[in-house]
Write a protein that holds these residues in place. Structure first.
Motif, short mmCIF file in Angstrom:
data_model
loop_
_atom_site.label_atom_id
_atom_site.label_comp_id
_atom_site.label_asym_id
_atom_site.label_seq_id
_atom_site.Cartn_x
_atom_site.Cartn_y
_atom_site.Cartn_z
N GLU A 1 -19.88 23.24 -32.64
CA GLU A 1 -21.14 23.05 -33.50
C GLU A 1 -22.70 23.00 -32.67
OE1 GLU A 1 -22.46 19.26 -35.97
OE2 GLU A 1 -21.08 20.58 -37.40
N LEU A 2 -23.42 23.78 -33.03
CA LEU A 2 -24.84 23.86 -32.53
C LEU A 2 -25.98 23.15 -33.41
CD1 LEU A 2 -24.89 27.81 -31.43
CD2 LEU A 2 -24.00 25.64 -30.01
N ALA A 3 -25.50 23.15 -34.50
CA ALA A 3 -26.57 22.52 -35.62
C ALA A 3 -25.98 22.33 -37.08
CB ALA A 3 -27.80 23.59 -35.70
N ALA A 4 -26.21 21.33 -37.40
CA ALA A 4 -25.84 20.79 -38.69
C ALA A 4 -27.00 20.60 -39.72
CB ALA A 4 -25.00 19.47 -39.07
N PHE A 5 -26.85 21.15 -41.08
CA PHE A 5 -28.02 21.10 -42.11
C PHE A 5 -27.29 20.25 -43.35
CE2 PHE A 5 -28.69 25.38 -40.23
CZ PHE A 5 -29.95 24.96 -39.42
N SER A 6 -28.14 19.12 -43.57
CA SER A 6 -27.56 18.03 -44.59
C SER A 6 -27.96 18.86 -45.96
CB SER A 6 -28.33 16.98 -44.48
OG SER A 6 -29.75 17.31 -44.73
N PRO A 7 -27.71 18.02 -46.91
CA PRO A 7 -27.66 18.57 -48.38
C PRO A 7 -29.31 18.47 -48.49
CG PRO A 7 -26.01 16.90 -48.30
CD PRO A 7 -26.39 16.93 -46.84
N GLN A 8 -29.92 17.91 -47.96
CA GLN A 8 -31.38 17.82 -48.04
C GLN A 8 -32.16 19.26 -47.53
OE1 GLN A 8 -29.83 15.08 -46.76
NE2 GLN A 8 -29.90 14.00 -49.15
N LYS A 9 -31.34 19.94 -46.89
CA LYS A 9 -31.60 21.39 -46.31
C LYS A 9 -30.85 22.39 -46.97
CE LYS A 9 -33.46 19.10 -42.10
NZ LYS A 9 -33.91 19.55 -40.67
N SER A 10 -30.38 22.07 -48.18
CA SER A 10 -29.44 23.12 -48.81
C SER A 10 -30.19 24.44 -49.32
CB SER A 10 -28.66 22.28 -49.81
OG SER A 10 -27.80 23.18 -50.48
N LEU A 11 -29.87 25.50 -48.96
CA LEU A 11 -30.65 26.48 -49.51
C LEU A 11 -29.94 27.15 -50.88
CD1 LEU A 11 -30.87 28.95 -46.35
CD2 LEU A 11 -32.57 27.55 -47.19
N GLY A 12 -28.67 26.56 -50.83
CA GLY A 12 -27.92 26.61 -52.12
C GLY A 12 -28.66 25.83 -53.15
N GLU A 13 -28.98 24.56 -52.96
CA GLU A 13 -29.53 23.68 -53.92
C GLU A 13 -31.11 24.07 -54.11
OE1 GLU A 13 -30.19 20.35 -56.28
OE2 GLU A 13 -28.52 21.30 -55.57
N LEU A 14 -31.73 24.78 -53.27
CA LEU A 14 -32.96 25.70 -53.40
C LEU A 14 -32.84 26.37 -54.44
CD1 LEU A 14 -35.82 26.00 -52.87
CD2 LEU A 14 -35.25 27.59 -51.02
N CYS A 15 -31.85 27.38 -54.32
CA CYS A 15 -31.44 28.44 -55.38
C CYS A 15 -31.13 27.72 -56.59
CB CYS A 15 -30.47 29.46 -54.68
SG CYS A 15 -29.81 30.72 -55.84
N HIS A 16 -30.36 27.02 -56.69
CA HIS A 16 -29.67 26.44 -58.05
C HIS A 16 -30.90 25.80 -58.85
CE1 HIS A 16 -25.42 26.07 -56.63
NE2 HIS A 16 -25.82 27.46 -56.93
N ARG A 17 -31.73 25.04 -58.00
CA ARG A 17 -32.96 24.36 -58.69
C ARG A 17 -33.88 25.46 -59.21
NH1 ARG A 17 -35.02 18.49 -56.14
NH2 ARG A 17 -32.89 17.76 -55.50
N THR A 18 -34.16 26.28 -58.72
CA THR A 18 -35.09 27.27 -59.18
C THR A 18 -34.43 28.27 -60.21
OG1 THR A 18 -35.70 27.81 -56.81
CG2 THR A 18 -36.45 29.61 -58.48
N ILE A 19 -33.42 28.53 -60.21
CA ILE A 19 -32.66 29.37 -61.36
C ILE A 19 -32.35 28.51 -62.46
CG2 ILE A 19 -31.60 31.07 -59.69
CD1 ILE A 19 -28.86 30.01 -60.44
N ARG A 20 -32.05 27.26 -62.53
CA ARG A 20 -32.03 26.25 -63.61
C ARG A 20 -33.20 26.21 -64.34
NH1 ARG A 20 -28.52 22.66 -60.59
NH2 ARG A 20 -30.34 21.57 -60.00
N ALA A 21 -34.44 26.11 -63.60
CA ALA A 21 -35.70 26.14 -64.03
C ALA A 21 -35.96 27.36 -65.04
CB ALA A 21 -36.76 25.83 -63.27
N LEU A 22 -35.32 28.45 -64.82
CA LEU A 22 -35.75 29.85 -65.42
C LEU A 22 -34.50 30.02 -66.52
CD1 LEU A 22 -36.75 31.99 -62.43
CD2 LEU A 22 -38.04 30.74 -63.68
#
Length: 418
Positions: free
Chosen positions: A180-201
Protein backbone atom coordinates in the motif's frame (compact mmCIF):
# COMPACT_ATOMS: atom_id res chain seq x y z
CA UNK A 1 -4.84 -38.58 -5.82
CA UNK A 2 -3.66 -35.05 -5.08
CA UNK A 3 -6.02 -33.14 -2.78
CA UNK A 4 -7.49 -29.98 -4.26
CA UNK A 5 -8.06 -26.71 -2.39
CA UNK A 6 -11.40 -24.96 -2.91
CA UNK A 7 -12.02 -21.36 -1.86
CA UNK A 8 -15.35 -19.60 -2.11
CA UNK A 9 -15.48 -15.80 -2.34
CA UNK A 10 -18.70 -13.99 -1.40
CA UNK A 11 -20.03 -10.44 -1.70
CA UNK A 12 -23.44 -9.20 -0.56
CA UNK A 13 -25.69 -8.86 2.47
CA UNK A 14 -26.96 -11.52 4.87
CA UNK A 15 -30.62 -11.84 3.85
CA UNK A 16 -31.91 -14.38 1.34
CA UNK A 17 -33.94 -12.82 -1.47
CA UNK A 18 -37.26 -13.56 0.24
CA UNK A 19 -36.36 -11.81 3.52
CA UNK A 20 -35.42 -8.34 4.81
CA UNK A 21 -34.44 -9.40 8.30
CA UNK A 22 -30.93 -7.97 8.48
CA UNK A 23 -31.07 -4.97 6.18
CA UNK A 24 -27.68 -3.28 6.32
CA UNK A 25 -27.35 0.53 6.37
CA UNK A 26 -28.35 2.08 3.06
CA UNK A 27 -26.02 1.17 0.19
CA UNK A 28 -23.68 -0.77 2.50
CA UNK A 29 -24.09 -4.09 0.69
CA UNK A 30 -24.96 -4.54 -2.98
CA UNK A 31 -23.69 -6.23 -6.17
CA UNK A 32 -23.86 -9.65 -4.51
CA UNK A 33 -21.79 -12.39 -6.18
CA UNK A 34 -20.02 -15.69 -5.60
CA UNK A 35 -16.72 -16.99 -7.01
CA UNK A 36 -15.19 -20.45 -6.66
CA UNK A 37 -11.42 -20.83 -6.90
CA UNK A 38 -9.73 -24.23 -7.15
CA UNK A 39 -5.99 -24.45 -6.48
CA UNK A 40 -5.70 -20.73 -7.23
CA UNK A 41 -7.66 -20.85 -10.51
CA UNK A 42 -11.15 -19.42 -11.01
CA UNK A 43 -13.55 -22.21 -11.99
CA UNK A 44 -16.95 -20.55 -11.49
CA UNK A 45 -18.29 -17.03 -10.89
CA UNK A 46 -21.68 -15.38 -11.19
CA UNK A 47 -23.50 -12.30 -9.92
CA UNK A 48 -26.56 -12.95 -7.79
CA UNK A 49 -28.65 -10.45 -9.80
CA UNK A 50 -28.42 -12.76 -12.81
CA UNK A 51 -30.27 -15.42 -10.85
CA UNK A 52 -32.61 -13.62 -8.43
CA UNK A 53 -33.42 -10.93 -11.06
CA UNK A 54 -32.99 -8.05 -8.56
CA UNK A 55 -30.70 -5.46 -10.13
CA UNK A 56 -27.62 -4.69 -8.03
CA UNK A 57 -29.07 -6.87 -5.29
CA UNK A 58 -27.97 -6.45 -1.67
CA UNK A 59 -29.06 -9.98 -0.73
CA UNK A 60 -26.77 -12.84 0.24
CA UNK A 61 -25.58 -14.64 -2.94
CA UNK A 62 -27.16 -17.99 -2.11
CA UNK A 63 -28.27 -18.70 -5.70
CA UNK A 64 -24.84 -17.69 -7.03
CA UNK A 65 -23.16 -19.84 -4.37
CA UNK A 66 -25.26 -22.86 -5.38
CA UNK A 67 -24.57 -22.23 -9.07
CA UNK A 68 -20.80 -22.17 -8.47
CA UNK A 69 -20.89 -25.41 -6.46
CA UNK A 70 -23.16 -27.08 -9.01
CA UNK A 71 -20.98 -26.03 -11.93
CA UNK A 72 -17.91 -27.58 -10.29
CA UNK A 73 -19.83 -30.60 -9.00
CA UNK A 74 -18.91 -30.11 -5.32
CA UNK A 75 -20.76 -29.53 -2.05
CA UNK A 76 -20.29 -26.72 0.45
CA UNK A 77 -18.70 -29.22 2.84
CA UNK A 78 -15.91 -29.70 0.26
CA UNK A 79 -14.93 -26.01 0.39
CA UNK A 80 -11.81 -25.29 2.46
CA UNK A 81 -12.27 -21.53 2.92
CA UNK A 82 -15.19 -19.13 2.66
CA UNK A 83 -13.99 -15.55 2.09
CA UNK A 84 -16.17 -12.50 2.72
CA UNK A 85 -15.51 -9.06 1.22
CA UNK A 86 -15.16 -7.05 4.43
CA UNK A 87 -12.67 -6.76 7.26
CA UNK A 88 -13.78 -8.55 10.42
CA UNK A 89 -13.58 -5.27 12.34
CA UNK A 90 -16.00 -3.55 9.93
CA UNK A 91 -18.30 -6.56 9.90
CA UNK A 92 -18.36 -6.69 13.71
CA UNK A 93 -19.26 -2.99 13.83
CA UNK A 94 -22.23 -3.71 11.57
CA UNK A 95 -23.27 -6.67 13.74
CA UNK A 96 -23.21 -4.36 16.76
CA UNK A 97 -25.75 -2.13 15.03
CA UNK A 98 -27.89 -5.12 14.09
CA UNK A 99 -27.76 -6.50 17.63
CA UNK A 100 -29.22 -3.24 18.94
CA UNK A 101 -32.14 -3.57 16.49
CA UNK A 102 -32.75 -7.32 16.80
CA UNK A 103 -32.88 -8.72 20.37
CA UNK A 104 -32.77 -12.28 19.02
CA UNK A 105 -29.16 -11.62 17.99
CA UNK A 106 -28.07 -11.25 21.62
CA UNK A 107 -26.60 -14.76 21.52
CA UNK A 108 -24.62 -14.10 18.32
CA UNK A 109 -21.15 -13.02 19.46
CA UNK A 110 -19.78 -11.51 16.26
CA UNK A 111 -19.87 -11.30 12.47
CA UNK A 112 -18.25 -14.71 12.09
CA UNK A 113 -21.06 -16.30 14.10
CA UNK A 114 -23.76 -14.40 12.22
CA UNK A 115 -22.32 -15.32 8.81
CA UNK A 116 -22.01 -18.94 9.88
CA UNK A 117 -25.64 -18.99 11.09
CA UNK A 118 -26.95 -17.37 7.88
CA UNK A 119 -25.14 -19.86 5.64
CA UNK A 120 -26.11 -22.88 7.74
CA UNK A 121 -29.77 -21.84 7.87
CA UNK A 122 -30.08 -21.47 4.09
CA UNK A 123 -27.71 -24.24 2.94
CA UNK A 124 -28.88 -26.70 5.62
CA UNK A 125 -25.41 -27.96 6.47
CA UNK A 126 -22.91 -27.30 9.25
CA UNK A 127 -19.79 -25.26 8.55
CA UNK A 128 -16.77 -24.66 10.75
CA UNK A 129 -16.58 -20.92 11.58
CA UNK A 130 -12.78 -21.15 11.37
CA UNK A 131 -13.16 -21.71 7.63
CA UNK A 132 -14.52 -18.16 7.26
CA UNK A 133 -11.96 -15.56 6.18
CA UNK A 134 -12.66 -11.82 6.26
CA UNK A 135 -10.78 -9.73 3.69
CA UNK A 136 -10.69 -5.90 3.88
CA UNK A 137 -12.90 -4.42 1.19
CA UNK A 138 -10.22 -2.22 -0.37
CA UNK A 139 -7.88 -5.21 -0.65
CA UNK A 140 -10.49 -7.34 -2.43
CA UNK A 141 -10.77 -4.69 -5.14
CA UNK A 142 -6.99 -4.35 -5.46
CA UNK A 143 -6.30 -8.11 -5.58
CA UNK A 144 -9.07 -8.69 -8.12
CA UNK A 145 -7.27 -6.32 -10.50
CA UNK A 146 -3.57 -6.96 -9.82
CA UNK A 147 -3.85 -10.76 -9.75
CA UNK A 148 -5.74 -10.92 -13.07
CA UNK A 149 -3.75 -8.35 -15.06
CA UNK A 150 -0.79 -10.53 -16.00
CA UNK A 151 1.56 -7.60 -15.27
CA UNK A 152 4.95 -8.40 -13.76
CA UNK A 153 4.70 -5.20 -11.71
CA UNK A 154 1.90 -2.66 -11.65
CA UNK A 155 0.46 0.37 -9.96
CA UNK A 156 -3.03 -0.45 -8.62
CA UNK A 157 -5.55 2.34 -8.04
CA UNK A 158 -8.81 1.47 -6.24
CA UNK A 159 -11.40 4.20 -6.89
CA UNK A 160 -14.05 3.37 -4.32
CA UNK A 161 -15.69 4.53 -1.09
CA UNK A 162 -12.46 3.58 0.67
CA UNK A 163 -9.90 3.81 -2.08
CA UNK A 164 -6.16 3.51 -2.22
CA UNK A 165 -3.03 3.11 -4.31
CA UNK A 166 -0.79 0.02 -4.24
CA UNK A 167 2.10 -1.49 -6.10
CA UNK A 168 1.47 -5.05 -7.21
CA UNK A 169 3.79 -7.87 -8.22
CA UNK A 170 3.17 -11.37 -9.52
CA UNK A 171 6.31 -12.65 -7.80
CA UNK A 172 4.30 -13.45 -4.65
CA UNK A 173 0.91 -14.94 -3.77
CA UNK A 174 -2.23 -12.82 -3.62
CA UNK A 175 -1.91 -12.21 0.13
CA UNK A 176 1.46 -10.51 -0.23
CA UNK A 177 1.47 -9.27 -3.84
CA UNK A 178 0.41 -5.75 -2.83
CA UNK A 179 2.21 -2.91 -1.06
CA UNK A 180 0.00 0.00 0.00
CA UNK A 181 1.24 3.46 -1.01
CA UNK A 182 -1.79 5.58 -0.09
CA UNK A 183 -5.23 5.14 1.47
CA UNK A 184 -8.24 7.39 0.86
CA UNK A 185 -10.93 7.54 3.53
CA UNK A 186 -14.68 7.88 2.81
CA UNK A 187 -14.23 11.64 3.30
CA UNK A 188 -12.24 11.54 0.04
CA UNK A 189 -14.59 9.19 -1.79
CA UNK A 190 -14.99 10.04 -5.47
CA UNK A 191 -17.95 7.65 -5.49
CA UNK A 192 -19.65 9.74 -2.80
CA UNK A 193 -18.92 12.89 -4.80
CA UNK A 194 -20.63 11.28 -7.77
CA UNK A 195 -23.60 9.98 -5.75
CA UNK A 196 -24.27 13.30 -4.02
CA UNK A 197 -24.21 15.12 -7.34
CA UNK A 198 -26.52 12.79 -9.24
CA UNK A 199 -28.97 12.49 -6.31
CA UNK A 200 -29.38 16.27 -6.41
CA UNK A 201 -30.21 15.94 -10.11
CA UNK A 202 -32.97 13.36 -9.57
CA UNK A 203 -31.02 10.11 -10.02
CA UNK A 204 -30.75 7.26 -7.54
CA UNK A 205 -27.28 6.17 -6.36
CA UNK A 206 -27.59 3.07 -8.56
CA UNK A 207 -28.23 5.15 -11.68
CA UNK A 208 -24.72 6.56 -11.90
CA UNK A 209 -24.19 4.92 -15.31
CA UNK A 210 -27.29 6.57 -16.74
CA UNK A 211 -26.32 9.92 -15.21
CA UNK A 212 -22.69 9.84 -16.38
CA UNK A 213 -23.83 9.12 -19.93
CA UNK A 214 -24.99 12.76 -20.01
CA UNK A 215 -21.44 14.11 -19.65
CA UNK A 216 -20.51 14.10 -23.37
CA UNK A 217 -23.63 16.21 -24.05
CA UNK A 218 -22.71 18.87 -21.49
CA UNK A 219 -20.16 21.67 -21.32
CA UNK A 220 -17.86 21.35 -18.28
CA UNK A 221 -16.71 24.95 -18.62
CA UNK A 222 -20.14 26.22 -17.55
CA UNK A 223 -19.64 25.04 -13.95
CA UNK A 224 -15.87 24.50 -13.91
CA UNK A 225 -15.10 27.35 -11.52
CA UNK A 226 -17.81 26.31 -9.04
CA UNK A 227 -16.83 22.63 -9.19
CA UNK A 228 -13.17 23.46 -8.51
CA UNK A 229 -14.27 24.89 -5.17
CA UNK A 230 -15.41 21.37 -4.22
CA UNK A 231 -11.93 19.80 -4.38
CA UNK A 232 -8.36 20.80 -3.62
CA UNK A 233 -5.30 19.08 -5.05
CA UNK A 234 -2.55 18.60 -2.45
CA UNK A 235 1.13 17.61 -2.67
CA UNK A 236 2.18 13.96 -3.00
CA UNK A 237 -0.91 12.92 -4.95
CA UNK A 238 -3.31 13.75 -2.14
CA UNK A 239 -6.52 15.78 -2.29
CA UNK A 240 -9.42 17.08 -0.19
CA UNK A 241 -13.14 17.17 -0.94
CA UNK A 242 -15.50 19.85 0.43
CA UNK A 243 -18.90 18.23 0.00
CA UNK A 244 -20.61 21.23 1.60
CA UNK A 245 -19.65 23.34 -1.43
CA UNK A 246 -21.35 20.99 -3.87
CA UNK A 247 -24.70 22.75 -3.34
CA UNK A 248 -23.33 25.79 -5.16
CA UNK A 249 -22.82 23.61 -8.25
CA UNK A 250 -26.03 21.57 -8.33
CA UNK A 251 -28.19 24.60 -7.48
CA UNK A 252 -27.32 26.00 -10.91
CA UNK A 253 -29.50 23.28 -12.47
CA UNK A 254 -33.30 23.34 -12.04
CA UNK A 255 -34.81 20.90 -9.57
CA UNK A 256 -35.68 17.55 -11.11
CA UNK A 257 -37.56 14.51 -9.86
CA UNK A 258 -36.61 11.03 -10.96
CA UNK A 259 -37.99 10.33 -14.41
CA UNK A 260 -38.54 13.95 -15.37
CA UNK A 261 -36.95 15.38 -18.54
CA UNK A 262 -33.24 16.21 -18.47
CA UNK A 263 -32.28 19.73 -19.41
CA UNK A 264 -29.00 21.13 -20.72
CA UNK A 265 -28.17 22.54 -17.28
CA UNK A 266 -28.21 19.01 -15.82
CA UNK A 267 -25.88 17.79 -18.56
CA UNK A 268 -23.47 20.67 -17.86
CA UNK A 269 -23.29 19.73 -14.16
CA UNK A 270 -22.54 16.09 -15.00
CA UNK A 271 -19.87 17.19 -17.49
CA UNK A 272 -18.22 19.30 -14.78
CA UNK A 273 -18.41 16.35 -12.37
CA UNK A 274 -16.72 14.00 -14.83
CA UNK A 275 -13.98 16.55 -15.52
CA UNK A 276 -13.38 16.99 -11.78
CA UNK A 277 -13.11 13.23 -11.16
CA UNK A 278 -10.73 12.90 -14.12
CA UNK A 279 -8.54 15.74 -12.83
CA UNK A 280 -8.34 14.20 -9.34
CA UNK A 281 -7.58 10.71 -10.69
CA UNK A 282 -4.83 12.01 -12.95
CA UNK A 283 -3.36 14.07 -10.09
CA UNK A 284 -3.13 10.94 -7.92
CA UNK A 285 -1.66 8.86 -10.73
CA UNK A 286 0.92 11.41 -11.86
CA UNK A 287 2.48 11.46 -8.42
CA UNK A 288 2.55 7.70 -7.88
CA UNK A 289 3.65 6.97 -11.45
CA UNK A 290 6.64 9.32 -10.96
CA UNK A 291 7.44 8.09 -7.44
CA UNK A 292 7.21 4.38 -8.29
CA UNK A 293 8.51 4.36 -11.85
CA UNK A 294 5.88 1.72 -12.72
CA UNK A 295 4.40 2.03 -16.22
CA UNK A 296 1.60 -0.57 -15.97
CA UNK A 297 -1.67 0.41 -14.27
CA UNK A 298 -4.59 -1.60 -12.84
CA UNK A 299 -7.91 0.07 -12.03
CA UNK A 300 -10.70 -1.30 -9.81
CA UNK A 301 -13.58 -0.04 -7.69
CA UNK A 302 -16.86 1.51 -8.78
CA UNK A 303 -15.13 4.68 -10.02
CA UNK A 304 -13.08 2.60 -12.45
CA UNK A 305 -16.25 2.06 -14.49
CA UNK A 306 -16.42 5.65 -15.71
CA UNK A 307 -15.22 5.04 -19.26
CA UNK A 308 -14.38 8.67 -19.97
CA UNK A 309 -12.06 8.80 -16.96
CA UNK A 310 -10.32 5.62 -18.08
CA UNK A 311 -9.95 7.07 -21.57
CA UNK A 312 -8.30 10.19 -20.18
CA UNK A 313 -5.89 8.06 -18.15
CA UNK A 314 -4.97 6.02 -21.22
CA UNK A 315 -4.62 9.14 -23.39
CA UNK A 316 -2.41 10.86 -20.79
CA UNK A 317 0.59 8.74 -21.81
CA UNK A 318 1.46 8.12 -18.15
CA UNK A 319 1.24 4.36 -18.62
CA UNK A 320 2.17 1.91 -21.33
CA UNK A 321 -0.70 -0.44 -20.44
CA UNK A 322 -3.93 0.00 -18.47
CA UNK A 323 -5.91 -2.97 -17.15
CA UNK A 324 -9.48 -2.29 -16.00
CA UNK A 325 -10.99 -5.09 -13.93
CA UNK A 326 -14.10 -6.19 -15.92
CA UNK A 327 -16.07 -6.60 -12.65
CA UNK A 328 -14.68 -3.42 -11.12
CA UNK A 329 -17.83 -2.90 -9.03
CA UNK A 330 -18.44 -4.72 -5.74
CA UNK A 331 -19.30 -8.03 -7.41
CA UNK A 332 -15.61 -8.24 -8.30
CA UNK A 333 -14.81 -8.19 -4.57
CA UNK A 334 -15.99 -11.82 -4.39
CA UNK A 335 -13.19 -12.63 -6.84
CA UNK A 336 -10.61 -10.64 -4.87
CA UNK A 337 -11.70 -12.21 -1.57
CA UNK A 338 -11.40 -15.72 -2.98
CA UNK A 339 -7.98 -15.11 -4.55
CA UNK A 340 -6.69 -13.49 -1.35
CA UNK A 341 -7.95 -16.26 0.94
CA UNK A 342 -6.51 -18.91 -1.38
CA UNK A 343 -3.22 -16.97 -1.62
CA UNK A 344 -3.46 -17.66 -5.33
CA UNK A 345 -0.44 -16.75 -7.48
CA UNK A 346 -1.22 -13.86 -9.86
CA UNK A 347 -1.75 -14.72 -13.53
CA UNK A 348 1.27 -14.70 -15.84
CA UNK A 349 -0.85 -13.74 -18.85
CA UNK A 350 -3.52 -11.03 -19.10
CA UNK A 351 -7.11 -12.03 -18.43
CA UNK A 352 -8.55 -13.10 -21.78
CA UNK A 353 -12.12 -14.08 -20.86
CA UNK A 354 -14.66 -14.00 -18.05
CA UNK A 355 -16.53 -17.15 -19.09
CA UNK A 356 -17.09 -18.46 -15.59
CA UNK A 357 -20.86 -18.09 -15.30
CA UNK A 358 -23.69 -20.55 -15.80
CA UNK A 359 -23.88 -22.31 -19.15
CA UNK A 360 -26.62 -20.89 -21.37
CA UNK A 361 -26.94 -24.22 -23.14
CA UNK A 362 -28.14 -24.73 -26.72
CA UNK A 363 -30.56 -22.55 -28.64
CA UNK A 364 -33.26 -25.17 -28.10
CA UNK A 365 -32.85 -24.74 -24.33
CA UNK A 366 -32.44 -20.95 -24.34
CA UNK A 367 -35.29 -19.93 -26.66
CA UNK A 368 -38.19 -21.13 -24.46
CA UNK A 369 -36.70 -19.29 -21.47
CA UNK A 370 -36.26 -16.10 -23.49
CA UNK A 371 -39.77 -16.27 -24.91
CA UNK A 372 -41.22 -16.25 -21.42
CA UNK A 373 -39.97 -12.64 -21.30
CA UNK A 374 -41.89 -11.86 -24.50
CA UNK A 375 -43.23 -8.59 -23.13
CA UNK A 376 -39.67 -7.25 -23.02
CA UNK A 377 -37.60 -9.12 -25.62
CA UNK A 378 -37.99 -10.74 -29.01
CA UNK A 379 -36.17 -14.05 -29.38
CA UNK A 380 -35.68 -15.64 -32.80
CA UNK A 381 -33.55 -18.46 -34.14
CA UNK A 382 -30.98 -16.96 -36.50
CA UNK A 383 -29.97 -18.54 -39.80
CA UNK A 384 -26.63 -19.51 -38.23
CA UNK A 385 -28.44 -21.34 -35.42
CA UNK A 386 -30.68 -23.14 -37.92
CA UNK A 387 -27.67 -24.24 -39.98
CA UNK A 388 -25.91 -25.45 -36.84
CA UNK A 389 -29.03 -27.32 -35.76
CA UNK A 390 -29.23 -29.13 -39.11
CA UNK A 391 -25.56 -30.03 -39.08
CA UNK A 392 -25.56 -31.22 -35.49
CA UNK A 393 -24.86 -29.76 -32.06
CA UNK A 394 -22.44 -26.86 -31.93
CA UNK A 395 -19.31 -27.45 -29.87
CA UNK A 396 -19.46 -23.84 -28.67
CA UNK A 397 -21.45 -22.77 -25.62
CA UNK A 398 -21.85 -19.28 -24.23
CA UNK A 399 -21.37 -18.27 -20.61
CA UNK A 400 -21.71 -14.97 -18.83
CA UNK A 401 -20.64 -13.14 -15.70
CA UNK A 402 -21.66 -9.68 -14.64
CA UNK A 403 -23.24 -7.07 -16.87
CA UNK A 404 -24.09 -7.27 -20.55
CA UNK A 405 -22.14 -4.79 -22.70
CA UNK A 406 -23.02 -1.32 -21.40
CA UNK A 407 -21.41 1.56 -19.57
CA UNK A 408 -20.99 -0.78 -16.55
CA UNK A 409 -19.04 -3.32 -18.59
CA UNK A 410 -15.59 -2.11 -19.64
CA UNK A 411 -12.94 -3.73 -21.81
CA UNK A 412 -10.73 -5.77 -19.56
CA UNK A 413 -7.39 -4.73 -21.03
CA UNK A 414 -7.17 -1.34 -22.68
CA UNK A 415 -3.77 -0.91 -24.33
CA UNK A 416 -2.27 2.26 -25.74
CA UNK A 417 -1.29 2.22 -29.39
CA UNK A 418 1.09 4.26 -31.44
Amino acid sequence: MEERMLTLGLAGGLDPVYDCRYDAPQYFTYDAAAVLVEDGQVVAAVEEERLNRVRRTNKFPFDALRACLRQRGVALQDVDRIAYYSSEETANFLVGRLRAAFPELAGVPDARGLLQAAIQREMKCAIDPERIVFVPHRLTHAVSAAAMSGFERSLVYVIDNEGGVFTGTRARGSRSCLTELAAFSPQKSLGELCHRTIRALGYSPFEEAEAMELAPHGDPAVHRAAMREVYRLLPDGDYDLAFQRLAAVVSKAPGRLRGEPVEQAHKDVIAALEEAISEIVLHVLRHHRTASGVRQLCLAGGGAQICAVNSRVLASGLFDEVFVQPAAHDAGCALGAALYAADAPPRRAPLDHVAWGTDLGTADAALPALRRWGAFVTAERSAACSTAARSGPSPTTTRWIGSPPSSRSIASNARSSS
